[in-house]
Scaffold this motif. Structure first.
Motif, short mmCIF file in Angstrom:
data_model
loop_
_atom_site.label_atom_id
_atom_site.label_comp_id
_atom_site.label_asym_id
_atom_site.label_seq_id
_atom_site.Cartn_x
_atom_site.Cartn_y
_atom_site.Cartn_z
N ARG A 67 66.51 62.15 79.27
CA ARG A 67 66.01 60.79 79.10
C ARG A 67 66.93 60.00 77.99
O ARG A 67 66.98 58.72 77.96
N GLN A 68 67.61 60.78 77.18
CA GLN A 68 68.76 59.97 76.17
C GLN A 68 70.08 59.91 76.69
O GLN A 68 70.66 59.08 76.23
N ARG A 69 70.43 60.65 77.94
CA ARG A 69 71.67 60.11 78.62
C ARG A 69 71.80 59.02 79.41
O ARG A 69 71.14 58.09 79.25
N HIS A 70 72.93 58.71 79.59
CA HIS A 70 73.53 57.39 80.13
C HIS A 70 72.75 57.11 81.60
O HIS A 70 72.56 56.04 82.09
N ILE A 114 65.34 53.45 93.09
CA ILE A 114 64.46 54.36 92.60
C ILE A 114 65.03 55.76 93.03
O ILE A 114 64.69 56.48 93.75
N PRO A 115 66.00 56.06 92.06
CA PRO A 115 66.80 57.40 92.20
C PRO A 115 66.02 58.58 92.42
O PRO A 115 65.21 58.95 91.28
N GLU A 116 66.10 59.46 93.32
CA GLU A 116 65.57 60.77 93.20
C GLU A 116 66.72 61.75 92.78
O GLU A 116 66.16 62.73 92.02
N ILE A 117 68.01 61.39 92.71
CA ILE A 117 68.93 62.07 91.95
C ILE A 117 69.76 61.26 91.29
O ILE A 117 70.17 60.17 91.74
N SER A 118 70.06 61.24 89.91
CA SER A 118 71.08 60.55 89.21
C SER A 118 72.17 61.31 88.78
O SER A 118 71.93 62.36 88.08
N GLU A 119 73.41 61.01 89.23
CA GLU A 119 74.39 61.95 89.03
C GLU A 119 74.15 63.02 89.76
O GLU A 119 73.74 63.26 90.87
N THR A 120 73.90 64.27 88.70
CA THR A 120 73.42 65.51 89.40
C THR A 120 72.27 66.06 88.70
O THR A 120 71.80 67.10 89.08
N THR A 121 71.49 65.07 88.24
CA THR A 121 70.12 65.23 87.82
C THR A 121 68.92 64.77 88.69
O THR A 121 69.07 63.68 89.08
N GLU A 122 68.10 65.61 88.91
CA GLU A 122 66.98 65.25 89.96
C GLU A 122 65.99 64.69 89.00
O GLU A 122 65.58 65.04 87.94
N ILE A 123 65.18 63.72 89.40
CA ILE A 123 64.38 63.11 88.86
C ILE A 123 62.94 63.58 89.53
O ILE A 123 62.34 62.82 90.58
N PRO A 124 62.17 64.29 88.91
CA PRO A 124 60.96 64.79 89.77
C PRO A 124 60.00 63.74 89.97
O PRO A 124 59.44 63.47 90.91
#
Length: 273
Positions: A67-70, A114-124
């Motif tokens: 949550r603190q990342r770009h 509303i991204p389900e994945i941002s870069e390589t991070t899944e957003i549950p």
């Protein structure tokens, strides 16, 4: 204080009931305006100003370091935008919630809104949203900000003014493992003269490598601010992207604030001749 009704989902944890308000009455509004009466011909926008998430969404299933990342916001962009607002005497419209909740620089049809994945991070919390959940975020966070910018531009044009729309963003030094060679970039589509003038002004400092529609470019399928608020109105509009490790301190913000103030004033003066 009111609270939002929540429903339990084994896959996503707590999710707000879309029939209840997404924001409680003691939470910040969807957007705010800094220096609203600024006299500059520039209208500053910062769509990725904050990594804040509505209380009803909790942590969106993400640990603190994510949550603190770009992926959650444009690091340093809001501090730089405020600095420019003061030095240019320009009004600044900015969002108060993370782009992981909804990205106010994306058109409604874009999956990345509303991204389900941002870069390589899944957003549950963004997985398998219902139409009602999606609409709740649009109505609560996207529309108020977009409509406020539209009203301001309508007013300025109604007064016979021709504002310059300038979005302030930042980007990561490395993306998917690939280093980026630019310290900053100017993104544009129709406003070629304004953009090239800015690039030329910034590039006058030999130590800088300035991207021309890099590290991204503007496309109406993936961008909202420039295509809608600028190009569709026939107004000059650009996004200014600064590498975030250069503006993550007060000293860095001061340097880039002074630099961009000089370059924006020079470029606007050239366009108004």
């Amino acid at each position: 204080m009111t609270s939002t009704t929540a429903i339990k989902s084994p896959e996503h944890g707590v999710r707000p009931d879309p029939s209840a308000p997404l924001l409680a009455i003691d939470e910040l509004p969807p957007y705010a305006v800094f220096n609203p009466d600024g006299a500059s011909p520039i209208l500053l926008l910062c769509e990725h100003a904050s990594n804040r998430m509505p209380r009803a969404l909790g942590d969106m299933g993400l640990p603190l370091h994510e949550r603190q990342r770009h992926i959650a916001w444009d690091i340093g962009a809001m501090a730089l935008a405020q600095r420019l607002s003061v030095s240019l005497d320009a009004p600044l419209f900015f969002t108060n919630y993370s782009r992981l909740v909804i990205d106010c620089n994306r058109p409604l049809a874009a999956p990345s809104m509303i991204p389900e994945i941002s870069e390589t991070t899944e957003i549950p919390a963004n997985r398998n949203l219902s139409d009602a959940e999606r609409q709740q975020r649009i109505d609560t966070l996207f529309r108020p900000y977009a409509d406020a910018v539209t009203r301001r531009l309508d007013r300025l044009e109604g007064e016979g003014k021709r504002p310059f729309v300038v979005g302030i963003h930042s980007f990561t030094p490395v993306y998917f493992g690939k280093p980026r060679p630019w310290q900053a970039g100017i993104l544009y589509r129709d406003a070629v003269g304004f953009a090239h003038s800015l690039i030329r002004e910034l590039s006058s400092e030999p130590q800088l490598t300035i991207g021309d529609n890099e590290p991204y470019n503007i496309h109406p399928d993936e961008d909202y601010t420039v295509p809608v608020h600028a190009d569709a109105r026939g107004l000059p509009g650009v996004l200014v992207e600064v590498r975030h490790d250069l503006i993550d301190t007060d000293a860095g913000v001061a340097v880039w604030g002074e630099r961009l103030t000089r370059c924006l004033k020079a470029s606007i003066g050239e366009q108004e001749l």
